[in-house]
Motif scaffolding. Sequence first.
Motif, short mmCIF file in Angstrom:
data_model
loop_
_atom_site.label_atom_id
_atom_site.label_comp_id
_atom_site.label_asym_id
_atom_site.label_seq_id
_atom_site.Cartn_x
_atom_site.Cartn_y
_atom_site.Cartn_z
N ALA A 113 0.85 -1.19 0.00
CA ALA A 113 0.00 0.00 0.00
C ALA A 113 0.88 1.24 0.00
O ALA A 113 1.97 1.25 0.58
CB ALA A 113 -0.90 0.00 1.23
N ARG A 114 0.41 2.28 -0.66
CA ARG A 114 1.14 3.56 -0.68
C ARG A 114 1.13 4.19 0.69
O ARG A 114 2.09 4.81 1.13
CB ARG A 114 0.52 4.49 -1.70
CG ARG A 114 0.66 3.96 -3.11
CD ARG A 114 -0.01 4.85 -4.10
NE ARG A 114 0.18 4.30 -5.43
CZ ARG A 114 -0.44 4.73 -6.49
NH1 ARG A 114 -1.30 5.73 -6.40
NH2 ARG A 114 -0.23 4.17 -7.65
N SER A 115 0.01 4.08 1.35
CA SER A 115 -0.17 4.44 2.74
C SER A 115 -1.32 3.55 3.23
O SER A 115 -1.96 2.90 2.40
CB SER A 115 -0.49 5.94 2.89
OG SER A 115 -1.69 6.27 2.24
N PRO A 116 -1.59 3.48 4.51
CA PRO A 116 -2.64 2.57 4.98
C PRO A 116 -3.96 2.79 4.24
O PRO A 116 -4.50 3.89 4.21
CB PRO A 116 -2.77 2.91 6.46
CG PRO A 116 -1.41 3.41 6.84
CD PRO A 116 -0.94 4.17 5.62
N GLY A 117 -4.42 1.73 3.58
CA GLY A 117 -5.69 1.78 2.86
C GLY A 117 -5.65 2.43 1.49
O GLY A 117 -6.67 2.54 0.83
N GLU A 118 -4.47 2.84 1.03
CA GLU A 118 -4.34 3.48 -0.29
C GLU A 118 -3.48 2.59 -1.17
O GLU A 118 -2.29 2.39 -0.92
CB GLU A 118 -3.70 4.86 -0.16
CG GLU A 118 -3.66 5.60 -1.48
CD GLU A 118 -3.05 6.98 -1.35
OE1 GLU A 118 -2.24 7.33 -2.22
OE2 GLU A 118 -3.36 7.68 -0.38
N TYR A 119 -4.10 2.08 -2.24
CA TYR A 119 -3.45 1.10 -3.10
C TYR A 119 -3.26 1.64 -4.51
O TYR A 119 -3.94 2.57 -4.94
CB TYR A 119 -4.30 -0.18 -3.16
CG TYR A 119 -4.57 -0.75 -1.80
CD1 TYR A 119 -3.60 -1.48 -1.14
CD2 TYR A 119 -5.78 -0.53 -1.16
CE1 TYR A 119 -3.83 -2.00 0.13
CE2 TYR A 119 -6.02 -1.04 0.11
CZ TYR A 119 -5.05 -1.76 0.75
OH TYR A 119 -5.27 -2.26 2.00
N GLY A 120 -2.33 1.01 -5.24
CA GLY A 120 -2.17 1.33 -6.64
C GLY A 120 -3.47 1.04 -7.38
O GLY A 120 -4.22 0.15 -6.99
N ARG A 121 -3.73 1.82 -8.44
CA ARG A 121 -5.02 1.70 -9.12
C ARG A 121 -4.87 1.81 -10.62
O ARG A 121 -4.08 2.58 -11.13
CB ARG A 121 -5.95 2.83 -8.65
CG ARG A 121 -7.28 2.85 -9.36
CD ARG A 121 -8.15 4.00 -8.94
NE ARG A 121 -8.72 3.76 -7.63
CZ ARG A 121 -9.66 4.52 -7.09
NH1 ARG A 121 -10.12 5.59 -7.73
NH2 ARG A 121 -10.13 4.24 -5.90
N GLN A 122 -5.67 1.00 -11.30
CA GLN A 122 -5.88 1.15 -12.74
C GLN A 122 -7.34 1.60 -12.93
O GLN A 122 -8.17 1.35 -12.06
CB GLN A 122 -5.67 -0.16 -13.47
CG GLN A 122 -4.23 -0.57 -13.56
CD GLN A 122 -4.05 -1.86 -14.37
OE1 GLN A 122 -4.95 -2.68 -14.46
NE2 GLN A 122 -2.89 -2.03 -14.91
N VAL A 123 -7.62 2.21 -14.06
CA VAL A 123 -8.97 2.66 -14.37
C VAL A 123 -9.40 2.04 -15.67
O VAL A 123 -8.68 2.09 -16.66
CB VAL A 123 -9.04 4.21 -14.45
CG1 VAL A 123 -10.46 4.66 -14.77
CG2 VAL A 123 -8.56 4.84 -13.15
N PHE A 124 -10.58 1.45 -15.69
CA PHE A 124 -11.17 0.86 -16.88
C PHE A 124 -12.28 1.80 -17.34
O PHE A 124 -13.31 1.91 -16.71
CB PHE A 124 -11.72 -0.52 -16.56
CG PHE A 124 -12.26 -1.30 -17.72
CD1 PHE A 124 -12.20 -0.83 -19.03
CD2 PHE A 124 -12.85 -2.52 -17.52
CE1 PHE A 124 -12.69 -1.56 -20.09
CE2 PHE A 124 -13.36 -3.27 -18.57
CZ PHE A 124 -13.28 -2.78 -19.85
N VAL A 125 -12.02 2.50 -18.44
CA VAL A 125 -12.97 3.48 -18.95
C VAL A 125 -13.58 2.99 -20.25
O VAL A 125 -13.03 2.15 -20.94
CB VAL A 125 -12.30 4.85 -19.18
CG1 VAL A 125 -11.78 5.42 -17.88
CG2 VAL A 125 -11.18 4.75 -20.19
N GLY A 126 -14.73 3.56 -20.61
CA GLY A 126 -15.33 3.31 -21.92
C GLY A 126 -14.66 4.16 -22.97
O GLY A 126 -14.12 5.22 -22.68
N ASP A 127 -14.64 3.68 -24.19
CA ASP A 127 -14.03 4.44 -25.28
C ASP A 127 -14.96 5.50 -25.81
O ASP A 127 -16.10 5.41 -25.86
CB ASP A 127 -13.64 3.50 -26.43
CG ASP A 127 -12.46 2.61 -26.04
OD1 ASP A 127 -11.70 3.00 -25.15
OD2 ASP A 127 -12.34 1.54 -26.63
#
Length: 89
Positions: free
Chosen positions: A75-89
Amino acid sequence: MDLQAQIAHAGFPEGALVHVVGEGPGRVFRVTGLEGRGFEILLTDDAVQVYGEGPTVALVLGRLRERAEAGLPPARSPGEYGRQVFVGD
């Protein structure tokens, strides 16, 4: 198939926990493991609208399972994780 059944069926490794929470214009799918490790994907409402509920959730769960099998980042800090985003085109 309901969401909890999809998560159970996705074949996550032992000790991996999956949580889903609503966030703004979408839902965050988060997988966590031991020692404060985890990763998450924001599935936007636009992506669901473009690609469909079933395919997008299956894709997100598959990606999270792959990350869990490969080893989750700390985790980057407690409860904060790396993230990807799945968006519509």
